[in-house]
Design an enzyme around this catalytic site. Structure first.
Site, short mmCIF file in Angstrom:
data_model
loop_
_atom_site.label_atom_id
_atom_site.label_comp_id
_atom_site.label_asym_id
_atom_site.label_seq_id
_atom_site.Cartn_x
_atom_site.Cartn_y
_atom_site.Cartn_z
N THR A 148 -37.01 -20.26 8.29
CA THR A 148 -35.81 -21.42 8.52
C THR A 148 -35.64 -21.85 7.30
O THR A 148 -36.97 -21.67 6.48
CB THR A 148 -36.71 -22.33 9.06
OG1 THR A 148 -37.38 -21.84 10.96
CG2 THR A 148 -35.81 -23.57 9.41
N ARG A 181 -36.30 -18.16 16.53
CA ARG A 181 -36.59 -19.35 17.85
C ARG A 181 -38.13 -18.92 18.72
O ARG A 181 -38.00 -18.26 20.00
CB ARG A 181 -35.26 -19.52 18.51
CG ARG A 181 -34.59 -20.51 18.14
CD ARG A 181 -33.07 -19.87 19.04
NE ARG A 181 -31.90 -21.26 19.69
CZ ARG A 181 -31.44 -20.79 19.70
NH1 ARG A 181 -30.35 -19.73 20.47
NH2 ARG A 181 -30.06 -22.29 19.67
N LYS A 235 -30.63 -24.11 13.47
CA LYS A 235 -32.44 -23.56 13.42
C LYS A 235 -32.46 -25.50 13.17
O LYS A 235 -33.56 -25.53 13.65
CB LYS A 235 -32.77 -22.63 12.60
CG LYS A 235 -34.64 -22.98 12.19
CD LYS A 235 -34.74 -22.38 13.19
CE LYS A 235 -36.15 -23.07 13.90
NZ LYS A 235 -36.94 -23.04 14.72
N CYS A 289 -43.10 -26.46 11.15
CA CYS A 289 -41.81 -26.50 11.26
C CYS A 289 -41.22 -27.46 11.21
O CYS A 289 -40.62 -28.06 10.69
CB CYS A 289 -41.69 -26.24 12.69
SG CYS A 289 -42.06 -24.23 12.32
N ARG A 371 -51.06 -26.41 8.89
CA ARG A 371 -50.23 -28.16 7.96
C ARG A 371 -49.63 -28.95 8.79
O ARG A 371 -49.50 -28.76 9.65
CB ARG A 371 -49.82 -26.34 8.01
CG ARG A 371 -49.48 -25.57 6.55
CD ARG A 371 -48.36 -24.99 6.59
NE ARG A 371 -48.66 -23.08 5.51
CZ ARG A 371 -48.01 -22.58 6.21
NH1 ARG A 371 -48.41 -22.00 7.53
NH2 ARG A 371 -48.88 -21.14 5.27
N1 LIG Z 1 -44.95 -21.05 13.54
C1 LIG Z 1 -43.78 -21.23 14.09
O1 LIG Z 1 -44.44 -21.76 15.27
C2 LIG Z 1 -42.47 -20.69 13.70
C3 LIG Z 1 -41.32 -20.97 14.63
C4 LIG Z 1 -39.61 -20.49 14.16
C5 LIG Z 1 -40.24 -19.96 12.66
N2 LIG Z 1 -40.78 -19.62 11.85
C6 LIG Z 1 -40.24 -19.89 10.29
O2 LIG Z 1 -41.62 -18.55 10.35
C7 LIG Z 1 -42.14 -18.41 8.86
C8 LIG Z 1 -43.20 -18.38 8.93
O3 LIG Z 1 -44.13 -18.80 10.57
P1 LIG Z 1 -45.85 -17.87 10.16
O4 LIG Z 1 -46.14 -19.06 11.37
O5 LIG Z 1 -45.51 -16.90 10.62
O6 LIG Z 1 -46.50 -18.31 8.74
P2 LIG Z 1 -48.08 -17.83 8.27
O7 LIG Z 1 -48.42 -19.13 7.50
O8 LIG Z 1 -48.13 -18.00 9.63
O9 LIG Z 1 -47.62 -16.20 7.49
C9 LIG Z 1 -46.51 -16.04 6.36
C10 LIG Z 1 -47.16 -14.73 5.81
O10 LIG Z 1 -46.32 -14.45 4.45
C11 LIG Z 1 -47.52 -13.81 3.64
N3 LIG Z 1 -46.07 -13.55 2.76
C12 LIG Z 1 -47.19 -15.03 2.43
N4 LIG Z 1 -46.02 -14.56 0.99
C13 LIG Z 1 -45.77 -13.47 0.85
C14 LIG Z 1 -44.85 -12.89 0.13
N5 LIG Z 1 -44.13 -12.96 -0.59
N6 LIG Z 1 -44.64 -11.63 0.93
C15 LIG Z 1 -45.16 -11.24 1.97
N7 LIG Z 1 -45.40 -12.18 2.89
C16 LIG Z 1 -46.00 -13.29 2.08
C17 LIG Z 1 -48.43 -14.53 4.22
O11 LIG Z 1 -50.04 -13.98 2.88
C18 LIG Z 1 -49.09 -14.64 5.80
O12 LIG Z 1 -49.51 -13.44 6.05
C19 LIG Z 1 -41.79 -19.85 8.87
O13 LIG Z 1 -42.22 -20.93 7.74
C20 LIG Z 1 -41.00 -20.43 9.46
O14 LIG Z 1 -39.76 -20.62 8.70
C21 LIG Z 1 -42.34 -20.60 12.07
C1 LIG Z 2 -38.46 -21.89 15.91
C2 LIG Z 2 -39.91 -22.51 16.30
O1 LIG Z 2 -39.75 -22.81 14.76
N1 LIG Z 2 -40.61 -23.66 17.05
C3 LIG Z 2 -40.82 -24.74 16.34
C4 LIG Z 2 -42.35 -24.78 17.14
O2 LIG Z 2 -42.45 -26.12 16.98
P1 LIG Z 2 -44.15 -26.06 16.75
O3 LIG Z 2 -44.55 -24.87 16.48
O4 LIG Z 2 -44.15 -26.87 15.00
O5 LIG Z 2 -45.11 -27.27 17.84
P2 LIG Z 2 -44.11 -28.08 18.07
O6 LIG Z 2 -44.20 -28.44 19.95
O7 LIG Z 2 -42.74 -28.53 17.75
O8 LIG Z 2 -45.17 -29.23 17.48
C5 LIG Z 2 -44.62 -30.07 16.84
C6 LIG Z 2 -45.17 -30.99 16.25
O9 LIG Z 2 -44.84 -31.98 17.30
C7 LIG Z 2 -46.11 -32.71 18.22
N2 LIG Z 2 -45.14 -32.96 19.28
C8 LIG Z 2 -44.36 -32.12 19.60
C9 LIG Z 2 -43.62 -32.53 21.05
C10 LIG Z 2 -43.55 -34.08 21.05
O10 LIG Z 2 -43.02 -33.86 22.37
N3 LIG Z 2 -44.41 -34.87 20.53
C11 LIG Z 2 -45.44 -34.51 19.63
O11 LIG Z 2 -46.06 -34.77 18.81
C12 LIG Z 2 -46.73 -31.92 18.32
O12 LIG Z 2 -48.48 -32.07 18.65
C13 LIG Z 2 -47.30 -30.59 16.84
O13 LIG Z 2 -48.28 -31.27 15.84
O14 LIG Z 2 -42.16 -24.70 18.95
C14 LIG Z 2 -41.25 -25.35 19.18
C15 LIG Z 2 -41.30 -25.99 20.66
O15 LIG Z 2 -42.60 -25.31 21.43
C16 LIG Z 2 -39.85 -25.60 18.83
O16 LIG Z 2 -39.17 -26.85 19.29
C17 LIG Z 2 -39.68 -25.77 17.01
O17 LIG Z 2 -38.53 -25.25 16.50
#
Ligand SMILES: NC(=O)c1ccc[n+]([C@@H]2O[C@H](COP(=O)([O-])OP(=O)(O)OC[C@H]3O[C@@H](n4cnc5c(N)ncnc54)[C@H](O)[C@@H]3O)[C@@H](O)[C@H]2O)c1
Ligand SMILES: CC(=O)N[C@@H]1[C@@H](OP(=O)(O)OP(=O)(O)OC[C@H]2O[C@@H](n3ccc(=O)[nH]c3=O)[C@H](O)[C@@H]2O)O[C@H](CO)[C@@H](O)[C@@H]1O
Length: 496
Positions: A148, A181, A235, A289, A371
């Site tokens: 993102t 997503r 996003k 996020c 986080r």
């Molecule tokens: N976690 C979610 O629900 C979610 C959902 C949608 C989008 N995203 C997006 O995806 C991104 C990544 O999320 P995540 O949950 O996988 O993070 P994460 O912290 O679980 O994993 C990040 C990984 O990247 C690696 N890394 C860090 N710096 C690096 C580099 N320079 N080169 C290669 N690898 C490197 C780390 O070692 C780690 O394994 C988020 O910042 C967000 O923008 C996350």
């Molecule tokens: C693709 C992507 O980026 N996906 C993200 C990911 O987000 P995420 O994994 O960070 O989880 P979230 O569910 O957003 O929760 C975040 C925090 O908000 C609290 N919360 C949540 C809802 C609510 O009604 N009341 C709350 O208090 C909850 O406890 C937690 O601490 O999945 C969501 C779909 O699940 C997506 O929408 C969101 O874009």
């Protein structure tokens, strides 16, 4: 001798040939970041293309992937998919990003994008990956950002940075933004096509090339939008929508006492019409996020966004507000004889010297991620007010966050507590022997506890959900069983 490969950007626009090349391994792919989202993404790319190199800076991650193991827990199907793709030679991992970049023709970036202490977007991990990609970038390559990003980043940062560092002409390689997503716990389902895939390029050819990739990988539609900035905004807007609506739910929850209602009952009932989607109130908003995405928008525009700023402020204050609710409940307690513990002692009337147990330190149930976790703010606020803080969480160690750690299994034999706060309802908390614990004040931050048959005094954030709508005629809302913990990992407003 490097194998002949096919470029997806520029050159003759032979779409059928490009689709064949992509799916027969003639378009090597590098995925930068093998975390909670990156590893599932790399595995799905391997499943669809057969030629994926995952890059991560963590040697332990690389070692586990090359051993055919997934280090990401709680993702149905991921262990098997990683094992299968690695054993068939379709997925491998390395810490050498430059080497991976020199072989790849598609570069997918999914590393964390966080914020600084000043709430400014922190793109340092993206910039580090760009150094690797630039070192191996060739004309015709396609760079896809899934992390993102603040709207405008692909156009103003990624594309020019790659041109400058690689020495290639701008427009000789493609750059597109294709947001991830998905949510932890449903990653493979989501990546494979639970939702339409949004795609936007810095130019028309980039958008079309990226749309072809995801049309092959995803079972759902591809929404090709006007440009990368539009896709980045999609996003961020999704995240801002969620943060502002959680803040609204949290403020509505504050009316429960004045109105003498269960706000959750009112929310659930209101949400039965399609034009209403009130979210779920709680002790705070965590993860990397939702708390961060509003700052990606605020940093990019001078337009008035006071609602976005206020939403962030409301949610950021929720941990402290939750502790204030507990303090008020403790001050009210002690009037009822049953509040006295077995030694006839009244619970502490305030948090000064009170012993308080915090349940749930991950930002949401079942996801090993802390986080911006609400429990961190709760612990800080309790300690500021003089409480002795204990913590219980099966996934992470509360001692890492300033609390004394205790397991569910040790609660009966352990110390007695004046109060408890349920912040994040882990499944393991269904085993808490509440009836065997000394009476205390319990603040249920998620309205998932049912302690009416115990001597505990329960205060519920947003009012207890025991309040239920009685439907005289028509469909009966599905009964939500409030007797157990473990609401869905992702809290949507109707608690489904
Ligand atoms: N976690 C979610 O629900 C979610 C959902 C949608 C989008 N995203 C997006 O995806 C991104 C990544 O999320 P995540 O949950 O996988 O993070 P994460 O912290 O679980 O994993 C990040 C990984 O990247 C690696 N890394 C860090 N710096 C690096 C580099 N320079 N080169 C290669 N690898 C490197 C780390 O070692 C780690 O394994 C988020 O910042 C967000 O923008 C996350
Ligand atoms: C693709 C992507 O980026 N996906 C993200 C990911 O987000 P995420 O994994 O960070 O989880 P979230 O569910 O957003 O929760 C975040 C925090 O908000 C609290 N919360 C949540 C809802 C609510 O009604 N009341 C709350 O208090 C909850 O406890 C937690 O601490 O999945 C969501 C779909 O699940 C997506 O929408 C969101 O874009």
């Amino acid at each position: 001798m490097s194998r002949a490969t096919t470029a997806l950007y520029g050159g003759p626009d032979d779409e059928p040939a490009r689709r064949r090349a992509l799916t027969n391994g003639s378009v090597p792919v590098a995925v930068y970041g093998l975390g909670k989202m990156g590893l599932p993404l790399a595995a799905v790319f391997a499943e669809g293309t057969g030629a994926v190199t995952g890059v991560d800076i963590d040697p332990a991650v690389v070692e586990s992937v090359n051993g055919g193991r997934s280090h990401v827990g709680g993702e149905p199907g991921l262990d098997d998919l990683v094992a299968e793709q690695v054993s068939r030679g379709r997925l491998r991992a390395t810490t050498d990003g430059a080497a991976a970049a020199s072989e790849a023709r598609v570069h997918v970036i999914i590393v964390p994008t966080l914020i600084t202490d000043d709430d400014e977007p922190d793109l340092s991990t993206i910039e580090a990956v760009l150094e690797d990609v630039a070192s191996g970038l060739e004309p015709g390559d396609l760079v896809i950002a899934e992390s993102t990003l603040p709207p405008g980043t692909c156009r103003d940062v990624i594309a020019p940075h790659l041109a400058e560092r690689s020495g290639l002409e701008s427009g000789s390689f493609g750059v597109a933004f294709c947001p991830e997503r998905t949510a932890s716990g449903t990653a493979l389902r989501d990546i494979r096509g639970q939702y339409p895939k949004v795609v936007g390029g810095v130019d028309e050819a980039s958008g079309r090339a990226a749309a072809l990739v995801y049309d092959e990988l995803s079972a759902n539609a591809v929404h090709l939008v006007s440009d990368a900035t539009t896709a980045e905004a999609v996003k961020v807007f999704e995240g801002v929508y969620r943060d502002v609506n959680i803040a609204l739910a949290n403020q509505l929850a504050g009316t429960a006492d004045d109105l003498g209602i269960s706000v959750r009952e009112a929310i659930e009932t209101a949400n039965h019409i399609p034009m209403c989607h009130l979210h779920d109130p709680g002790p705070g908003v965590g993860g990397h996020c939702i708390p961060y995405y509003p700052h990606f928008l605020l940093a990019q525009t001078e337009a008035p966004l006071s609602m976005v700023e206020l939403g962030r402020e409301v949610n950021r204050e929720m941990p402290a507000r939750t502790v204030s609710m507990l303090e008020a409940a403790l001050n009210d307690s002690g009037t009822d004889e049953s509040e006295r513990d077995s030694h006839g002692e009244e619970p502490a009337g305030s948090l000064e010297d009170a012993t308080v147990l915090v349940f749930g330190f991950t930002y949401r149930p079942g996801v090993e991620e802390t986080r911006a976790s609400p429990a961190i703010g709760v612990v800080e606020s309790l300690r500021e007010r003089g409480a002795e803080v204990w913590g219980c969480d099966p996934l992470v160690n509360p001692a890492d966050f300033g609390a004394r750690s205790i397991d569910v299994e040790d609660l009966v034999s352990g110390p007695t507590f004046d109060a408890a706060i349920l912040v994040t309802p882990q499944d393991a908390f269904e085993r808490i022997p509440w009836a065997d614990l000394e009476p205390m004040v319990v603040l249920d931050g998620r309205d998932v506890l049912s302690l009416s048959n115990t001597d505990h005094r329960v205060v519920t954030l947003g009012g207890a959900r025991d309040g239920r709508p009685t439907v005289i005629d028509g469909d009966v809302p599905t009964e939500t069983d409030t007797s157990t913990i473990g609401r869905p990992a992702t809290f949507d407003a109707t608690g489904r």
